[in-house]
Design an enzyme around this catalytic site. Structure first.
Site, short mmCIF file in Angstrom:
data_model
loop_
_atom_site.label_atom_id
_atom_site.label_comp_id
_atom_site.label_asym_id
_atom_site.label_seq_id
_atom_site.Cartn_x
_atom_site.Cartn_y
_atom_site.Cartn_z
N SER A 60 -15.67 -5.07 -20.13
CA SER A 60 -15.23 -6.19 -19.32
C SER A 60 -14.34 -7.08 -20.17
CB SER A 60 -16.44 -6.99 -18.84
OG SER A 60 -16.06 -8.27 -18.42
N CYS A 69 -13.12 -14.73 -12.24
CA CYS A 69 -13.85 -15.16 -13.44
C CYS A 69 -12.96 -16.00 -14.35
CB CYS A 69 -14.38 -13.95 -14.18
SG CYS A 69 -15.50 -12.95 -13.16
N CYS A 116 -9.77 -9.85 -7.69
CA CYS A 116 -10.60 -9.29 -8.76
C CYS A 116 -9.82 -8.26 -9.58
CB CYS A 116 -11.85 -8.68 -8.15
SG CYS A 116 -13.20 -8.39 -9.33
N ASP A 117 -10.49 -7.74 -10.59
CA ASP A 117 -9.83 -6.99 -11.67
C ASP A 117 -8.97 -5.82 -11.21
OD1 ASP A 117 -11.49 -8.71 -12.96
OD2 ASP A 117 -12.56 -7.21 -14.13
#
Length: 559
Positions: free
Chosen positions: A474, A197, A125-126
C-alpha cells in the site's frame, strides 16, 4: 480546430440507416438538435461502499451540468471499484489490482460501443485512476480526469489520523502499547467522511502523477473532496472538454516520454507510493511509450526527496493544499529545472504556462523542503536487482529507515501466515520477513502487504526488521520494505528457494538484493523443486493469473 466535433457519435446519430439507435436516444430524452452535438461519456467510479468513491456519482452529476451549460450532451455511465482499505488483509485484496484492468476494459468498452466522442473520468480510489489512464491511452479520444479528492484528517486525543492509523493501532494493540478504548477511538475517528486516503498514499500519488502528465485541470490533484474548489473544478470540466474536442487535442497528443519523466520526478519529490511504478509502466504501454524500470532508477537517482508527508512524514495532502497544493510544488520544481516545462496539457497550454502565475509555496511552510535542504538527496524509489530479484524489485527507502539492511530470513508462504506469525511475536530484531507466493500470478492478484507492515510498525519493529515480497505494498506502507520481486516465486523465481536462516542483504545505495551464499551453493539450492501452496481460484482471478505479465512490466494483461 477539429473538422467535425462528433466524428464517432455521428455513426449512430446521423446515419439514416440507424433509426433504432436514434429512437433509443430519443427515449433517453435527446432531441433532433441534441443528436447533432458531440456526446461525452462521463465515466463515474462512484459506489457507496468506500469513502474514496461514495461522493463520485454526485461529482459526475455536477460535470454533466457543466457540459449541458454549453448545450452539449453528457451521458453518465458507471464502472466497478474495489476498496483497498476494506479488502486489505483478506482474500478480497486479491481483486484489487485486477480491478484496474476491469475498469480500463469497461471504460474502453462503453466509449467504443456507445460511440462517444470524448470521455471525462471521475475517479477516487487507487485503481480507478490508472484504470482510467489505460482506457484514455487505448481510446485516444479527447479526455480528462476529475479526481474525487483527498479525505479530511481524522482526530483522536488531539492527534491527526488517517486510515493507516487504524492499521498501525492494531500493531500497537497486539504489542500492548495502546488501550482498548484508544484503539476503538482511533478506528472510529480515522476516516471522517468522503475522500481518498489522506497521506501520500497511492490515490494521492496517482492523482499527482496525472496532474504532472497534464491530464487533469491544475489543482485537480490536491483539491480536497469536500472543498468548494473541487466543485468549481467539476463546473469547469464542461468548458475544458469542449476546448479539447474543438481543438482535437487527444491524450496521445499530450502524453510523451517527457510527460512520464515529469510524473516520476513529481512523485519522487513527494515520496509517493511504489504502486506508481506498476501503474505508470502499464499506462506507458497503453500509450505505446517505452518506459522501463531503468527509467525509474535513473530519475530517482538524480531527484531529491523533499516532502514531509505521511506515511514516512507527518503531514497530509490537505495540509499541502492549504500551502499551494501540487501546483505550488510543480512551480518550485520548474524553477529548479526538475520538470520539462514544454509538455502539453489538457488546458491547451504547456506545463510551464499553466503554473507560471500560480501562488508558490509559503515561506513558513515546512511540508516541502528546499532542494538545498532535502530530506534525502536522491529519491526514495529504488530499483533493486541481485540473485533474489534478477528481474528487478522496488523498494521505498526514505533514508529514515537506513539504506542498508542485512538480516536473517523468516519465511512465510503467504500473507496470512505472516500476519499470524507477527501476532504470535515470532518476528525478532534483525529478521528479514519473506512473504512469497503473493505475486500477480501466484497470489493471484498481487495483494498489498499493508497489514503485516503496519503490524510491524505498530509493534515498534519498523527500524529493526525488513520485509520483502513478490507482492506489493500500500502507499501507506513505510519501513524497510521491498516488493515486486521478479520473477515471482510462483514462476520459480529465486524467492521460492529462500529458507529460514538464510542471510539476506538489501543495499539501497548499491541497489542490490541478494542471498549471501556462494553462487555454486545457491545454484545447487535452485535445483530443488519448490513446494507451491495450493490456490483454489476460479473466475476472474483464474483468468487474471493466466494473462498477467511480470510486475517488472507493470502487470499488464494485453501482451
Amino acid at each position: 480546430m477539429a473538422k467535425e466535433l462528433n466524428p464517432y457519435s455521428k455513426a449512430v446519430t446521423q446515419d439514416p440507416t440507424q433509426p433504432a439507435a436514434q429512437a433509443m436516444l430519443h427515449a433517453i430524452g435527446l432531441s433532433d438538435e441534441d443528436l447533432e452535438k458531440p456526446q461525452i461519456g462521463i465515466a463515474s467510479t462512484g459506489f457507496e461502499g468506500n469513502p474514496c468513491n461514495m461522493h463520485l456519482n454526485d461529482l459526475a452529476v455536477e460535470v454533466k451540468k457543466s457540459i449541458k451549460s454549453y448545450e452539449w450532451v453528457g451521458l453518465i455511465f458507471n464502472t466497478i471499484g474495489v476498496s483497498d482499505g476494506i479488502s486489505m488483509g483478506t482474500n478480497g485484496m486479491r481483486y484489487s489490482l485486477p480491478s484496474r484492468d476491469i475498469i480500463a476494459d469497461s471504460m474502453e468498452t462503453v466509449v467504443n460501443a456507445q460511440a462517444y466522442d470524448a470521455m471525462i473520468a471521475i475517479t477516487g480510489c487507487d485503481k480507478n485512476m490508472p484504470g482510467a489512464l489505460l482506457a484514455m491511452g487505448r481510446l485516444n479520444r479527447p479526455s480528462l480526469i476529475i479526481y474525487g479528492g483527498t479525505i479530511a484528517p481524522g482526530c483522536h486525543n488531539g492527534e491527526k489520523l488517517d486510515v493507516v492509523s487504524a492499521f498501525e493501532a492494531l500493531g500497537k494493540k497486539q504489542a500492548n502499547t495502546i488501550s482498548e478504548e484508544d484503539f476503538k477511538g482511533v478506528v472510529a475517528n480515522a476516516c471522517p467522511g468522503p475522500g481518498a486516503c489522506g497521506g501520500m498514499y497511492t490515490a494521492n500519488t496517482m492523482a499527482s502523477a496525472i496532474e504532472a502528465l497534464g491530464l487533469c485541470l491544475p489543482y485537480g490533484a490536491s483539491n480536497p473532496a469536500q472543498s468548494a474548489e473541487k466543485r468549481k473544478e467539476c463546473a469547469e470540466a464542461g468548458l475544458a472538454i469542449k476546448k479539447l474536442i474543438e481543438n482535437d487535442l487527444k491524450p496521445r497528443d499530450i502524453v510523451t516520454k517527457k510527460s512520464f519523466e515529469n510524473a516520476i520526478r513529481l512523485i519522487t519529490v513527494l515520496g509517493g507510493s511504489t504502486n506508481a511504478v506498476l501503474h505508470l509502466l502499464a499506462v506507458a504501454n497503453a500509450f505505446e511509450i517505452d518506459l522501463t524500470l531503468e527509467d525509474f532508477a535513473r530519475i530517482s537517482a538524480e531527484t531529491p526527496y523533499l516532502a514531509d508527508l505521511k506515511p514516512s512524514g507527518k503531514y497530509l495532502m490537505e495540509d499541502l493544499h492549504q500551502n499551494g497544493g501540487i501546483p505550488a510544488v510543480m512551480k518550485m520544481m520548474l524553477g529548479e529545472g526538475l520538470l520539462h516545462g514544454d509538455c502539453m496539457t489538457i488546458t491547451g497550454k504547456t506545463l510551464a504556462e499553466n503554473y507560471k502565475d500560480v501562488q508558490g509555496l509559503g515561506e513558513k511552510q515546512d511540508i516541502i523542503h528546499s532542494v538545498k535542504n532535502p530530506i534525502k538527496s536522491s529519491g526514495h524509489l529504488r530499483i533493486l536487482k541481485g540473485n533474489l530479484a534478477p528481474g528487478g524489485a522496488v523498494a521505498k527507502i526514505t533514508g529514515k529507515e537506513g539504506e542498508i539492511f542485512e538480516g536473517t530470513a523468516r519465511v512465510y508462504d503467504g500473507e496470512f501466515l505472516a500476519n499470524d506469525g507477527i501476532a504470535r511475536g515470532e518476528i525478532k530484531e534483525g529478521d528479514v520477513v519473506v512473504i512469497r507466493y503473493e505475486g500477480p500470478k501466484g497470489g493471484p492478484g498481487m495483494p498489498e502487504m499493508l497489514k503485516p507492515t503496519a503490524a510491524i510498525m505498530g509493534a515498534g519493529l519498523g527500524k529493526k526488521v525488513a520485509l520483502i515480497t513478490d507482492g506489493r505494498f500500500s502507499g501507506g506502507t513505510h519501513g524497510f520494505v521491498v516488493g515486486h520481486i521478479s520473477p515471482e516465486a510462483f514462476d520459480n523465481g529465486a524467492l521460492a528457494y529462500v529458507e529460514n536462516g538464510d542471510r539476506i542483504r538489501i543495499d539501497a545505495v548499491e541497489n542490490s538484493i541478494s542471498v549471501l551464499m556462494e553462487e555454486e551453493e545457491w545454484e545447487k539450492r535452485k535445483e530443488q523443486t519448490p513446494i507451491k501452496p495450493e490456490r483454489n481460484v476460479s473466475g476472474s482471478l483464474r483468468k487474471y493469473s493466466k494473462l498477467v505479465s511480470s510486475a517488472s512490466f507493470g502487470c499488464i494483461t494485453d501482451l
